[in-house]
Structures are given as C-alpha cells and as structure tokens.
Design a protein around this motif. Sequence first.
Motif, PDB file in Angstrom:
ATOM      1  N   PRO A   8      -9.421   9.909   1.739  1.00 29.02           N
ATOM      2  CA  PRO A   8      -9.815   8.497   1.591  1.00 29.02           C
ATOM      3  C   PRO A   8      -9.245   7.842   0.331  1.00 29.02           C
ATOM      4  O   PRO A   8      -9.022   6.632   0.317  1.00 29.02           O
ATOM      5  CB  PRO A   8     -11.344   8.550   1.537  1.00 29.02           C
ATOM      6  N   VAL A   9      -9.004   8.640  -0.721  1.00 28.90           N
ATOM      7  CA  VAL A   9      -8.359   8.088  -1.916  1.00 28.90           C
ATOM      8  C   VAL A   9      -6.933   7.668  -1.570  1.00 28.90           C
ATOM      9  O   VAL A   9      -6.463   6.591  -1.967  1.00 28.90           O
ATOM     10  CB  VAL A   9      -8.368   9.119  -3.064  1.00 28.90           C
ATOM     11  N   ILE A  10      -6.240   8.517  -0.814  1.00 28.03           N
ATOM     12  CA  ILE A  10      -4.883   8.186  -0.380  1.00 28.03           C
ATOM     13  C   ILE A  10      -4.900   6.948   0.506  1.00 28.03           C
ATOM     14  O   ILE A  10      -4.062   6.052   0.374  1.00 28.03           O
ATOM     15  CB  ILE A  10      -4.266   9.379   0.382  1.00 28.03           C
ATOM     16  N   GLY A  11      -5.867   6.874   1.414  1.00 28.90           N
ATOM     17  CA  GLY A  11      -5.956   5.729   2.315  1.00 28.90           C
ATOM     18  C   GLY A  11      -6.153   4.423   1.577  1.00 28.90           C
ATOM     19  O   GLY A  11      -5.534   3.405   1.908  1.00 28.90           O
ATOM     20  N   GLY A  12      -7.012   4.422   0.560  1.00 26.44           N
ATOM     21  CA  GLY A  12      -7.219   3.208  -0.230  1.00 26.44           C
ATOM     22  C   GLY A  12      -5.965   2.793  -0.970  1.00 26.44           C
ATOM     23  O   GLY A  12      -5.631   1.602  -1.034  1.00 26.44           O
ATOM     24  N   MET A  13      -5.245   3.771  -1.514  1.00 25.83           N
ATOM     25  CA  MET A  13      -3.996   3.470  -2.207  1.00 25.83           C
ATOM     26  C   MET A  13      -2.954   2.897  -1.240  1.00 25.83           C
ATOM     27  O   MET A  13      -2.235   1.945  -1.560  1.00 25.83           O
ATOM     28  CB  MET A  13      -3.456   4.745  -2.864  1.00 25.83           C
ATOM     29  N   PHE A  14      -2.875   3.465  -0.026  1.00 23.34           N
ATOM     30  CA  PHE A  14      -1.912   2.992   0.968  1.00 23.34           C
ATOM     31  C   PHE A  14      -2.199   1.550   1.382  1.00 23.34           C
ATOM     32  O   PHE A  14      -1.274   0.768   1.611  1.00 23.34           O
ATOM     33  CB  PHE A  14      -1.942   3.886   2.203  1.00 23.34           C
ATOM     34  N   LEU A  15      -3.473   1.202   1.524  1.00 20.54           N
ATOM     35  CA  LEU A  15      -3.811  -0.165   1.928  1.00 20.54           C
ATOM     36  C   LEU A  15      -3.260  -1.191   0.933  1.00 20.54           C
ATOM     37  O   LEU A  15      -2.739  -2.243   1.323  1.00 20.54           O
ATOM     38  CB  LEU A  15      -5.327  -0.312   2.055  1.00 20.54           C
ATOM     39  N   ILE A  16      -3.348  -0.869  -0.354  1.00 26.13           N
ATOM     40  CA  ILE A  16      -2.815  -1.766  -1.386  1.00 26.13           C
ATOM     41  C   ILE A  16      -1.292  -1.785  -1.346  1.00 26.13           C
ATOM     42  O   ILE A  16      -0.656  -2.853  -1.344  1.00 26.13           O
ATOM     43  CB  ILE A  16      -3.295  -1.332  -2.778  1.00 26.13           C
ATOM     44  N   MET A  17      -0.679  -0.613  -1.302  1.00 19.49           N
ATOM     45  CA  MET A  17       0.780  -0.520  -1.389  1.00 19.49           C
ATOM     46  C   MET A  17       1.459  -1.182  -0.196  1.00 19.49           C
ATOM     47  O   MET A  17       2.439  -1.921  -0.345  1.00 19.49           O
ATOM     48  CB  MET A  17       1.204   0.943  -1.505  1.00 19.49           C
ATOM     49  N   PHE A  18       0.949  -0.936   0.996  1.00 21.29           N
ATOM     50  CA  PHE A  18       1.595  -1.502   2.184  1.00 21.29           C
ATOM     51  C   PHE A  18       1.352  -3.005   2.284  1.00 21.29           C
ATOM     52  O   PHE A  18       2.163  -3.736   2.839  1.00 21.29           O
ATOM     53  CB  PHE A  18       1.105  -0.786   3.439  1.00 21.29           C
ATOM     54  N   GLY A  19       0.214  -3.453   1.754  1.00 25.31           N
ATOM     55  CA  GLY A  19       0.002  -4.895   1.689  1.00 25.31           C
ATOM     56  C   GLY A  19       1.023  -5.565   0.781  1.00 25.31           C
ATOM     57  O   GLY A  19       1.532  -6.648   1.077  1.00 25.31           O
ATOM     58  N   LEU A  20       1.363  -4.901  -0.339  1.00 26.54           N
ATOM     59  CA  LEU A  20       2.363  -5.440  -1.247  1.00 26.54           C
ATOM     60  C   LEU A  20       3.753  -5.463  -0.606  1.00 26.54           C
ATOM     61  O   LEU A  20       4.520  -6.410  -0.798  1.00 26.54           O
ATOM     62  CB  LEU A  20       2.392  -4.619  -2.537  1.00 26.54           C
ATOM     63  N   ILE A  21       4.089  -4.408   0.139  1.00 29.98           N
ATOM     64  CA  ILE A  21       5.394  -4.374   0.806  1.00 29.98           C
ATOM     65  C   ILE A  21       5.506  -5.532   1.797  1.00 29.98           C
ATOM     66  O   ILE A  21       6.547  -6.196   1.895  1.00 29.98           O
ATOM     67  CB  ILE A  21       5.595  -3.023   1.520  1.00 29.98           C
ATOM     68  N   THR A  22       4.444  -5.792   2.546  1.00 31.25           N
ATOM     69  CA  THR A  22       4.445  -6.921   3.483  1.00 31.25           C
ATOM     70  C   THR A  22       4.642  -8.238   2.738  1.00 31.25           C
ATOM     71  O   THR A  22       5.414  -9.106   3.172  1.00 31.25           O
ATOM     72  CB  THR A  22       3.125  -6.955   4.262  1.00 31.25           C
ATOM     73  N   ALA A  23       3.968  -8.382   1.596  1.00 28.23           N
ATOM     74  CA  ALA A  23       4.103  -9.618   0.809  1.00 28.23           C
ATOM     75  C   ALA A  23       5.515  -9.780   0.262  1.00 28.23           C
ATOM     76  O   ALA A  23       6.049 -10.899   0.195  1.00 28.23           O
ATOM     77  CB  ALA A  23       3.091  -9.618  -0.333  1.00 28.23           C
ATOM     78  N   VAL A  24       6.141  -8.665  -0.131  1.00 28.51           N
ATOM     79  CA  VAL A  24       7.520  -8.734  -0.625  1.00 28.51           C
ATOM     80  C   VAL A  24       8.450  -9.255   0.458  1.00 28.51           C
ATOM     81  O   VAL A  24       9.345 -10.068   0.210  1.00 28.51           O
ATOM     82  CB  VAL A  24       7.980  -7.348  -1.116  1.00 28.51           C
ATOM     83  N   GLY A  25       8.245  -8.786   1.697  1.00 26.64           N
ATOM     84  CA  GLY A  25       9.063  -9.280   2.800  1.00 26.64           C
ATOM     85  C   GLY A  25       8.887 -10.771   3.024  1.00 26.64           C
ATOM     86  O   GLY A  25       9.861 -11.511   3.180  1.00 26.64           O
TER      87      GLY A  25
END
Length: 605
Positions: free
Chosen positions: A436-453
């Motif tokens: 779940p720690v990894i999952g929370g980190m992924f939610l933030i990181m992938f949201g940022l990648i989408t915003a960069v696009g």
Amino acid sequence: MNSAVTSRAHPGPSSADGVLSSHIDGQDKKKDGQPGSSSLAYGVLDVPPWYLCIFLGIQHFLTALGGIVAVPLILAKDLCLQHDPLTQSYLISTIFFVSGICTLLQVFLGVRLPILQGGTFAFLAPTLAMLSLPEWKCPEWTLNASQVNTSSPEFTEEWQKRIRELQGTIMVASCVQMLLGFSGFIGFLMRFIGPLTIAPTISLVALPLFDPVSSEAGIHWGISAMTIFLIVLFSQYLKNIAVPVPAYGGEKKCHTSKFHLFQAFPVLLPLCISWFICFMLTVTNALPMDPSAYGYLARTDTKGNVLSRAPWFRFPYPGQWGLPTVSVAGVFGVIAAVISSMLESVGDYYACARLVGAPPPPKHAINRGIGIEGLGCLLAGAWGSGSGTTSYSENVGALGITKVGSRMVIVAAGCVLLLMGMFGKIGAVFATIPSPVIGGMFLIMFGLITAVGISNLQYVDMNSSRNLFVFGFSVYCGLAVPSWVNKNPKMLQTGILQLDQVIQVLLTTGMFVGGFLGFLLDNTIPGSKEERGLVVWNQMQEASEETLKASEVYALPWGVGTKFCTSPFFQRLPFWPRRGPVGTAAEADQSRLTLCSQDASETRM
C-alpha cells in the motif's frame, strides 16, 4: 575552462551552505555564453568540490529512486514474481546498475547535459500488453503463495522465460531508436510531431495504469492515503520551509545552516515514515496476521526473509537470465513506447539546457542523445532489467532546486547508481516496501506524468474547436479501444498468429492508439501553424543552432571532432559536432565579435 570556472574551483563554506539551502548569496555572476545562468552556483562546465559532487550526486540518486524502483515492482505481478521478493531485489539492483552505465554514457558521449537516466514508464504499457497474451499469462499456481517454491526449477523457468522475452523485445526495439537518433531522422520526424501528438501520447503512458495502481493502494487504503497525504504535505505545503541542520566550516566552525529538507526529499521522507508506521503496526499486531485478511500485505514481515537471503554484493551481467528471445508483437509495441520516450527526452534536453544556463542543444547533440538513449535501452535489455532507460524529468527539475547545473554532479550520481546496483542488500531493502505504501506513491507519480503530458497543450490554441476535438478524441480512444480489445480478443483474429499478436499488443497499448490518432488528425485536419502550436515549437528548434559556447558544451570529450577525427567524412555524420569556417562554432562567434569591435573602434577614430 573560463575564468568563472576557475574562481569557483575552491569556494568557501558559504557557497556550500548556499547550495544546501537553495539560496545562493553573492555567487550570481553570469557565465559567459550561458544565458539564464545568473542564479546558478555552478554552471554546466563548472566543477564543484569533490565532496559537493558526492553529496549532490546522492541527492540526484534519491530524487530518481522512486521512479527507478517503481518499474520492476509494477512488472513483478505479470512476471509471476509477486511472491518472490528476492528476485524482485535482483531486478532492482540490475536496473540501478544499468541506469548508472547509461547516465555516464549520456553525460560523456550523448547530449552532454547533466541528465540522469533511469527506467522508463513508457515501456510499461506495451510490456503489460504483451504479458497479457494467453501464452504469457501466469499459471494459477504462481498466484498462490502457499504453492510457490521460489527455489524450484519449474518456478524459476516460469519467470525467466518472460524476462528473456522482454530482453529480446527491448533489444530489437532499441536498435530502431539508435537508427532514428544516429541517422538524424528524429529531426525529420519532429517537423510533423507537435504538441497535439505529444500531449495524448505522454498522458496515456500513465492513465491506463490506474487498475494495477489502485490494486496496490487498495491493499490498505489507510496506509496509502497516509502516504499520499505526506507526499502532498512535503512537496506542496512545506517545500519552502527551511530546516536548521548542523554544519561545520568557516569562521564559526560548528554552526547550523538552513536546508530545504522537504523540497529536496518530497518522496523519500514520506516513504520512510509510512514504512516505519507499517513496521510499528506489525510489531504491535495491529495489522491482521491472517494472509487472507484485508490489510495483511501492509505488514513488513511478509517479505522479511529477503534481507537475510540477499547477498551483500552481487554483480549484474548481460544474459544473467539466459539467452534472450524475441516476438514480433512485443517489438512493435515497444517501438511505439520508444517513440514516446524519444519525444519526452527531446523536451527534457531543452528544459535542462535552460536550467543549467547552456545554449539550446544543436541538432547533432539531440541526434547523439537519442542515439545514446537507444544504446542504453540495448544495454538494459541485455542485462535483463525488464525495462528500457530514458531521461528523468524529475532530476531535470531538481537542477532548478539545487542551483547546481554541473554535469560532474550527474557523473557522481551515475557512479552512485553503479555502486548501489552492486550492493545486493540495497535492492533487497526496497523489495520489502509494503504494497500500500508503493500504491500511494504510484498514485502521485502517475498523476504527475499525466499532468506533464497535458502541459504540452500550453503551446496550442485551446480555444480552437479543432484542437479540442483532436486532443479529446485521441485521449478517449486511447482509453476505450484498449479496454474493448482486452474484453474481446477473439474479435480481431485474422488466422495468422503473429499478426493477431501484433494487432492485439498495439491496440491494447493506449499511448500508441492515442498518439497515432493525434498525429494523424493533427496533420490532416486543416489548421494554421499558430493554432497547432507549431510556431513556438519551431522557434525552440531553430534556437538550437550553434551559438557562443555551444561547441564547448556539446562537443565530444577529449578533443574528438575538434583535434581528432575532423575529416569531411565525420563532419557529414548527423551526430558529429559541426566545425565552422574558423574552427569551432564558438571560435567563429568570437572572431565575429572581435571583427565587430574592431570595426566599431575604427569608426570612432
């Protein structure tokens, strides 16, 4: 080396403190020929003291840590490794090691800007699409921890044959990237690829991954929400808060210095805090002990034996999982990811040059950088890291925080990655992070990648109905088409197995579907260059010609191209540094400045 470099060869303690606190006082002298470097402590050509290089190199490693570790952890389930943390640690160590090699190659022989290389998320979508084919789906017994014997030859062959397939696929696709880079064809492609192609492509790198990410976070939403809260708190609310830390040096000897701790480590600190809380909840048995209960995988003792089993030192080597194999379907899917990765890297080159006070990269430097990234993907495939490598945007952003743009710092970071890859216990530590720690980190990181696009749309006219249609339709189809194909794989069968696999992998790769539609519609629907955002886009590329100091920044090291290998044959190569009629481009610019000053002097006389 210019005088600015010499004057900063041995800075006083105040300089180091300034770098730590991200506030540089009294060192804002502008480097000659390095526009925008007035706020830099060290420019791209400067060499900080060795201890500062090591410290900032470790910081760059920690900045990239989340992204590098994320790739093998996401692939673990589809590689049948969700119950084998020891092998996960080997994959983490391997990608550390390869990232270090690729970083050094990029700094010395590639674009020559301070850009760190690491595992790319762009390869995840086609990789997961390939592993979802019927022949590569994990057997049911590998999903049950009680039936998995990680040391059995049968289990070893199950995951190794998938890794070998990924190896061959990545190696073949990387040859395409090398060809596009070293041939200069990437420059030709950029004439037809604008923001409306790049925006849906990069956005769809992360959007389709919501299912595995939500599954990881859903193991214990309380832990995941706490991790998300801490990352948001540190990176957004506390980023400007300076924390006093002990320091030594100068007249005061022992004293305190201000350090923007939350700004420097917005992911690492929340990761450690959440990890520690999970440990405390495990020790107190607040988390369930029944493997079938909700929240059991948030315990820190479910993978506890991996630390004792992992070797202290382990040297990754090419072909460590066996001889690579290749499938046509996988190659076509990864080629789509390669193109997406190249587009993102070109944007990183321009951003990095601007932040470190260097001239915009000329065409030969971009061609060489893309070619070296292709070579890095080839090495990543040969070593069996499970992914390719690319330029890391988060480390480009870190240059603006630290105000240190020296490429020697990235050399130090590459050496740190190499050492971490050979230190087996390091990979084992990260393999034990609760899900779940990894999952929370992924939610933030992938949201940022989408915003960069999506941020690429700032160059286009978003009041235009044409542009709204192109972007909206491309993104929506990039989500809808893969979903339908995954649910109805038999509807697209042609009778030729290899062709069926190619079609299924491409149409289940959202960034290929969205990027292709964006490219097709943007180049066929009538629209002005201003409306499409190509005017600003082309201006960025036209500014990439040789200017003062450009040859000094982007030339090959050790005099290659200026003192050696200067024949006309080499000058015709698209990736070779250009020589002006007066020697290097910098010398030509300097001679023109001298002539102008002489003419002005004669006029005054």
